[in-house]
Design an enzyme around this catalytic site. Structure first.
Site, PDB file in Angstrom:
ATOM      1  N   ASP A  46     -15.696  26.697 -91.588  1.00 36.09           N
ATOM      2  CA  ASP A  46     -14.378  27.297 -91.857  1.00 36.09           C
ATOM      3  C   ASP A  46     -14.305  28.752 -91.397  1.00 36.09           C
ATOM      4  OD1 ASP A  46     -12.803  25.134 -93.557  1.00 36.09           O
ATOM      5  OD2 ASP A  46     -14.893  25.081 -94.178  1.00 36.09           O
ATOM      6  N   HIS A  48     -12.277  30.028 -89.204  1.00 34.27           N
ATOM      7  CA  HIS A  48     -10.858  30.397 -89.262  1.00 34.27           C
ATOM      8  C   HIS A  48     -10.520  31.724 -88.574  1.00 34.27           C
ATOM      9  CE1 HIS A  48      -9.361  26.976 -91.406  1.00 34.27           C
ATOM     10  NE2 HIS A  48     -10.216  27.132 -92.401  1.00 34.27           N
ATOM     11  N   ASP A  89     -13.367  23.710 -88.432  1.00 36.19           N
ATOM     12  CA  ASP A  89     -12.254  24.641 -88.676  1.00 36.19           C
ATOM     13  C   ASP A  89     -12.555  26.030 -88.099  1.00 36.19           C
ATOM     14  OD1 ASP A  89     -10.556  22.811 -89.790  1.00 36.19           O
ATOM     15  OD2 ASP A  89     -10.465  23.738 -91.783  1.00 36.19           O
ATOM     16  N   ASN A 121     -10.004  19.652 -89.463  1.00 35.80           N
ATOM     17  CA  ASN A 121      -8.571  19.346 -89.347  1.00 35.80           C
ATOM     18  C   ASN A 121      -7.820  20.422 -88.579  1.00 35.80           C
ATOM     19  OD1 ASN A 121      -9.345  20.564 -92.035  1.00 35.80           O
ATOM     20  ND2 ASN A 121      -7.147  20.949 -92.120  1.00 35.80           N
ATOM     21  N   HIS A 122      -8.252  21.696 -88.732  1.00 36.52           N
ATOM     22  CA  HIS A 122      -7.542  22.778 -88.043  1.00 36.52           C
ATOM     23  C   HIS A 122      -7.799  22.791 -86.537  1.00 36.52           C
ATOM     24  CE1 HIS A 122      -5.495  24.832 -91.299  1.00 36.52           C
ATOM     25  NE2 HIS A 122      -6.532  24.526 -92.059  1.00 36.52           N
ATOM     26  N   ASP A 125      -4.526  22.026 -85.030  1.00 32.64           N
ATOM     27  CA  ASP A 125      -3.358  22.886 -85.267  1.00 32.64           C
ATOM     28  C   ASP A 125      -2.623  23.196 -83.968  1.00 32.64           C
ATOM     29  OD1 ASP A 125      -3.874  22.923 -87.930  1.00 32.64           O
ATOM     30  OD2 ASP A 125      -4.677  24.958 -88.002  1.00 32.64           O
ATOM     31  N   HIS A 218     -16.618  17.734 -92.003  1.00 32.31           N
ATOM     32  CA  HIS A 218     -15.508  18.573 -92.452  1.00 32.31           C
ATOM     33  C   HIS A 218     -14.675  17.720 -93.393  1.00 32.31           C
ATOM     34  CE1 HIS A 218     -13.060  22.169 -92.232  1.00 32.31           C
ATOM     35  NE2 HIS A 218     -12.033  21.351 -92.401  1.00 32.31           N
ATOM     36  N   HIS A 251     -14.566  22.647 -95.199  1.00 37.37           N
ATOM     37  CA  HIS A 251     -13.227  22.210 -95.591  1.00 37.37           C
ATOM     38  C   HIS A 251     -12.796  22.673 -96.973  1.00 37.37           C
ATOM     39  CE1 HIS A 251      -9.511  20.011 -95.324  1.00 37.37           C
ATOM     40  NE2 HIS A 251      -9.825  19.138 -96.244  1.00 37.37           N
ATOM     41  N   GLN A 253     -14.204  25.078 -98.563  1.00 32.36           N
ATOM     42  CA  GLN A 253     -14.409  26.530 -98.517  1.00 32.36           C
ATOM     43  C   GLN A 253     -14.999  27.091 -99.809  1.00 32.36           C
ATOM     44  OE1 GLN A 253     -10.625  26.854 -95.451  1.00 32.36           O
ATOM     45  NE2 GLN A 253     -11.259  28.723 -96.446  1.00 32.36           N
ATOM     46  N   ARG A 370      12.488  45.569-101.925  1.00 34.40           N
ATOM     47  CA  ARG A 370      11.532  45.330-103.008  1.00 34.40           C
ATOM     48  C   ARG A 370      12.215  45.002-104.339  1.00 34.40           C
ATOM     49  NH1 ARG A 370       6.214  46.660-104.483  1.00 34.40           N
ATOM     50  NH2 ARG A 370       6.083  47.111-106.693  1.00 34.40           N
ATOM     51  N   ARG A 374      12.708  40.793-106.059  1.00 35.87           N
ATOM     52  CA  ARG A 374      12.118  40.565-107.378  1.00 35.87           C
ATOM     53  C   ARG A 374      13.165  40.343-108.461  1.00 35.87           C
ATOM     54  NH1 ARG A 374       6.666  43.625-107.761  1.00 35.87           N
ATOM     55  NH2 ARG A 374       6.072  43.761-105.587  1.00 35.87           N
ATOM     56  N   ARG A 405       6.987  41.681 -98.655  1.00 37.79           N
ATOM     57  CA  ARG A 405       6.658  43.104 -98.632  1.00 37.79           C
ATOM     58  C   ARG A 405       7.562  43.967 -97.761  1.00 37.79           C
ATOM     59  NH1 ARG A 405       3.768  43.459-103.061  1.00 37.79           N
ATOM     60  NH2 ARG A 405       3.085  45.510-102.350  1.00 37.79           N
TER      61      ARG A 405
HETATM   62 ZN   LIG Z   1     -10.322  22.054 -93.286  1.00 42.33          ZN
END
Ligand SMILES: [Zn+2]
Length: 541
Positions: A46, A48, A89, A121-122, A125, A218, A251, A253, A370, A374, A405
Site C-alpha cells: 500500500d 499509494h 496498491d 485493487n488500486h 484506478d 492484496h 490492502h 493497511q 468557514r 459549518r 477548508r
Molecule cells: Zn487495496
C-alpha cells in the site's frame, strides 16, 4: 520471536523427489547435502504514491533504499540472501504521483530491487493503457493468479526465485472486492476468481517444485477472519489452503502485530516489537502502509523445514506525537540515498508544476466560507458530497463542514485549488448500514449544530432537522426503510469518530475505498466542467 515451522513431511517430499527423478539432472546437490539457507524476506505494501517524504520527513523511497541496502549488506555478510516483495496498491494517494501515473514510484521500486509485487485493487484506478505502461516501468513481475481475461490470466500467476541453490515460489493474489472498488470501464472483460480456489490449485504444484511457498496478496488482514462485508482476506486464505509458508499481505493497511492468535494490536506504535499472525501453519505479515515501515522476516530453510527466526517492522523516519503535541523521531535519522533522491527530484518538481494546470471551470464561486460550511448547506458542500456519492455509487454521502477548508474559485480551477479545499488527504469510506442503523447515524449527524466542524453537508439525502433531531429523512426521495440496506459515503476522519461522529471502524459494513478525497473532487470537476453553480444548489435540508 523464535518459532519453528515443520512443513515438509515425507508425504509432501515424495512427489518432489519423483519429479526430480523424471527431469534433467539437477545442478544443485541433493537436498540432504545442502547447507541451510538464510533467507530474509523484506516487504512493503500500500505504497499509494508516497515516493517522496512527507512534510515531516517521514518515509519516501530514498530513505527506504538506505534501509534496504543496509539490510542487504548485513545479510550478505552473514552468508544469507534477500527477497524483496510488495503487497500491492502502488497507485493513488498523492497528487504529484497520481498526475505522473506513478512513474516515479514504479521506477524507484526498480532501483530498490523489488523482486515481485501483488496486483492491488488500486492498480485498476487508471485506464488499462496506464497499467500496461506501469508493467513496462516495473522490470519486476506484477503477480496475480486470480484475474482472468476470458480463459487467460491477465498477469503472471507466480514466479519461482533461486537463492543459494534453493527455490522460493511467490504466488500473487488480488481481492475480489476490486470489482466494486474501481470504475467498471477499467476492468471490462475481466473476471476476479476466488483467490483461495486459485491457491488451492497452485499451492500443491508449487510445493512440489519449491523449498518455500509464499503468497504475495492484496486481500487484507481481518483478525480471526472477522471481515464483515469485505471479501475474504489473508486469515481466511491461510485457513482454507494448507501449504503456504508465508503470506506477504496488503490492502487493510495495518501493522499486522498480534496480541493473541485472534487479536491484533490496534495500538501498535513504531519501534515496538511485532509478532506476526500465524494461521494454520502460515505466517501472515503486513507493513502498515505508504512505506512507513520495511517488514523484515529472517527465515532459515533446510532439512525440509522453513523456520522463522526473527521478525520486525523497521520504521522509516517515523515520528510519534508526544503529549505536548510535538513530534519526535523514532530511532536514529535515516539518510536518504542521494542518487535515488536526485533521480526522483525532477518527478516531484514536474508533479508540483502540474498541480497548476487547470482541471476544469465553474461559472461562479463555490462557497467554502468557514462559518457558512459549518452552519448551513452550501454549494461547495453539495459538490463535494455529490462527487463522493457518484464516485463510490453510494446511496448517500455526508461531508463534515470542518473538512471544507476553502472556497473553489469562479473560472479556471486547478488541482491546487482543489487541494486547498480538501488538504487532509482523507480517504472515502463506504458504510453499508441497515435503515435502522442509518437513522441512528443520521441522528448523531443532526446533533452537529451550526458552528460545529461536524456540521453535515449532504448528497442523496433529503431531511428535516429541528433542535438537533431528525424529523423526517428520505434517501433517493423514499422514506428510509428500517430493514433495507443503504450505503453511506463519508470520509475516514468522521468514520473513525472525528468531529464527534460515531466510531464505525469496527462496524462489519465498514469499507475504506482508499480513494483520496481531493482526487475524487478533482475527477468530478474534470468530468462535469464547466460546472454550473445552479446545479449544486443545496436541496437536502
Ligand atoms: Zn487495496
Amino acid at each position: 520471536m523464535p518459532a519453528t515451522l515443520h512443513r515438509r513431511t515425507l508425504a509432501t517430499l515424495l512427489p518432489a523427489l519423483l519429479l526430480a527423478a523424471c527431469a534433467t539432472p539437477p545442478s544443485a546437490p541433493p537436498p540432504a547435502a545442502r547447507a541451510p539457507l538464510q533467507l530474509t524476506i523484506l516487504h512493503t505494501n500500500d505504497h499509494h504514491g508516497r515516493f517522496w517524504p512527507n512534510s515531516d520527513g517521514e518515509y519516501g523511497l530514498a530513505a527506504r533504499k538506505t534501509v534496504i541496502d543496509r539490510i542487504r549488506a548485513e545479510v550478505a555478510a552473514a552468508g544469507g540472501h534477500v527477497l524483496l516483495l510488495d503487497g500491492g496498491d502502488v497507485n493513488t494517494g498523492v497528487p504529484e504521483s497520481d498526475l505522473l501515473d506513478a512513474e516515479p514510484d514504479f521506477k524507484g521500486m526498480v532501483v530498490l530491487g523489488y523482486d515481485a509485487m501483488a496486483v492491488g485493487n488500486h492498480e485498476f484506478d487508471k485506464p488499462p493503457a496506464v497499467l500496461a505502461k506501469q508493467r513496462q516501468w516495473a522490470s519486476f513481475p506484477l503477480l496475480s493468479a486470480n484475474i482472468y481475461q476470458g480463459s487467460q490470466r491477465l498477469f503472471e500467476p507466480f514466479r519461482i526465485f533461486e537463492r543459494g541453490g534453493y527455490k522460493i515460489a511467490v504466488l500473487g493474489l488480488t481481492t475480489e472486492d476490486t470489482t466494486r472498488m474501481v470504475l467498471p470501464d477499467h476492468i471490462r472483460g475481466l473476471r476476479f476468481r476466488k483467490p483461495a480456489d486459485e491457491a488451492a490449485q497452485l499451492v500443491p504444484q508449487l510445493r512440489a517444485q519449491a523449498d518455500m511457498v509464499i503468497a504475495a496478496t492484496h486481500m487484507g488482514h481481518f483478525p480471526d477472519g472477522r471481515r464483515g462485508v469485505n471479501a475474504p482476506g489473508d486469515v481466511e486464505l491461510a485457513r482454507a489452503v494448507t501449504g503456504l509458508d508465508l503470506i506477504v499481505g496488503g490492502h487493510s493497511q495495518n501493522p499486522v502485530c498480534m496480541l493473541t492468535e485472534s487479536q491484533r494490536n490496534e495500538a501498535y506504535r513504531p519501534g515496538q516489537p511485532c509478532a506476526p499472525d500465524r494461521q494454520n501453519g502460515t505466517w501472515i505479515v503486513q507493513a502498515h502502509e505508504w512505506g512507513k515501515y520495511v517488514g523484515r522476516a529472517d527465515f532459515v530453510i533446510g532439512g525440509g523445514k522453513v523456520e522463522l527466526q526473527t521478525y520486525q517492522l523497521v520504521p522509516i523516519n517515523l515520528k510519534v506525537r508526544q503529549a505536548d503535541g510535538s513530534k519526535v523521531l523514532v530511532g536514529e535519522p535515516i539518510p536518504e540515498d542521494a542518487a535515488l533522491r536526485s533521480m526522483l527530484q525532477p518527478f516531484q518538481q514536474v508533479g508540483q508544476a502540474r498541480l497548476l494546470v487547470p482541471v476544469g471551470q465553474a461559472d461562479g464561486e463555490f462557497d467554502g466560507d468557514r462559518v457558512r460550511v459549518r452552519s448551513q448547506p452550501t454549494t461547495l458542500g453539495t459538490l463535494i458530497a455529490r462527487a463522493m456519492r457518484e464516485r463510490t455509487g453510494a446511496d448517500l454521502a455526508v461531508i463534515n463542514g470542518g473538512g471544507v477548508r476553502d472556497s473553489l474559485p469562479a473560472g479556471q480551477i486547478t488541482y491546487r485549488d482543489v487541494l486547498k479545499v480538501q488538504p487532509f488527504a482523507n480517504t472515502v469510506v463506504v458504510l453499508t448500514l441497515t435503515g435502522a442503523e442509518l437513522l441512528d447515524w443520521l441522528g448523531a449527524a443532526a446533533k452537529m449544530g451550526p458552528g460545529s466542524g461536524g456540521y453535515p453537508q449532504t448528497a442523496g439525502l433529503q431531511w428535516r432537522v429541528a433542535d438537533g433531531r431528525v424529523l423526517e429523512a428520505r434517501v433517493g426521495g423514499q422514506p428510509i426503510d428500517a430493514t433495507r440496506r443503504y450505503t453511506l459515503a463519508i470520509n475516514n476522519f468522521t468514520a473513525i469518530g472525528g468531529d464527534g461522529y460515531p466510531n464505525m471502524a469496527s462496524h462489519p459494513g465498514y469499507v475504506n475505498s482508499g480513494l483520496n478525497d481531493a482526487e475524487v473532487l478533482r475527477g468530478h470537476i474534470a468530468a462535469r466542467s464547466p460546472l454550473k453553480l445552479a446545479d449544486y444548489a443545496p436541496d437536502g435540508r
